[in-house]
Design an enzyme around this catalytic site. Sequence first.
Site: not given
Ligand code: DX5
Ligand code: ZN
Length: 215
Positions: A7, A32, A34, A36, A65, A67, A136, A174, A176, A196
């Site tokens: 990500s 990936h 994101d 937002m 993705h 959001m 998630m 996705d 942690g 990420g």
């Molecule tokens: C969070 C995103 C993820 C994020 C994950 O809302 O959807 O894709 O980048 O980041 P890590 O892998 O650091 O949790």
């Molecule tokens: Zn994501």
Amino acid sequence: MNILAPSILSADFWKLGEQIEEVQRAGAQYLHIDVMDGNFVPSVSYGSPVIRSLRKSTDFFFDVHLMVNHPETYIERMARCGADSINFHYEAAEDADSVIAQIRQTGKRVGITIKPETPVAVLEPYLDKVDMVLIMTVEPGKGGQKLIAGCLDKVTELRKMLDAKGLQVDIQVDGGITDDNVAMAIKAGANVIVAGSAVFLGDITENVTNLLKNM
Ligand code: DX5
Ligand code: ZN
């Protein structure tokens, strides 16, 4: 085959192109992205102008993705700017069936996503219409959070549902994901892994190699 999807939310944007080339060279299969809107989640990240610009220089698989609220207003634009897969949040859609149909019409892969508190059961009517379900494993909105272990039970539950229906749908996780828990996510039934901070903080090639080794 299991897929790693770094990500770029945790990338160094000064070096974005370089870092994307590095994760691909190291063996990651998807990128990936994101998107937002500062509405469905508090932060604003990036959108079609950035994706379009990246698309000019790479044929990497773009796993978008969304959001965002009102996902139906983004589908066309995402398809046009270079997304290969478009994933929307069940919670953000007024009519998930029509969003799915809209993505399908663009010819892109279709994904549906649920937040940690949304039960897997809500997905039942859509499972035969999508290519991927994203479970998630943190609250959406930012990188670097800790995986909520209970979410992996949802992955197992979903894999059982899919198997019972004879459906081959990808399950993505996705949030942690690290070297230490990626094997657990795979064992639970996930086959597309987003990471990420575990990819972009530190030595990128080494991080990708280690994650792939544990998948
Ligand atoms: C969070 C995103 C993820 C994020 C994950 O809302 O959807 O894709 O980048 O980041 P890590 O892998 O650091 O949790
Ligand atoms: Zn994501």
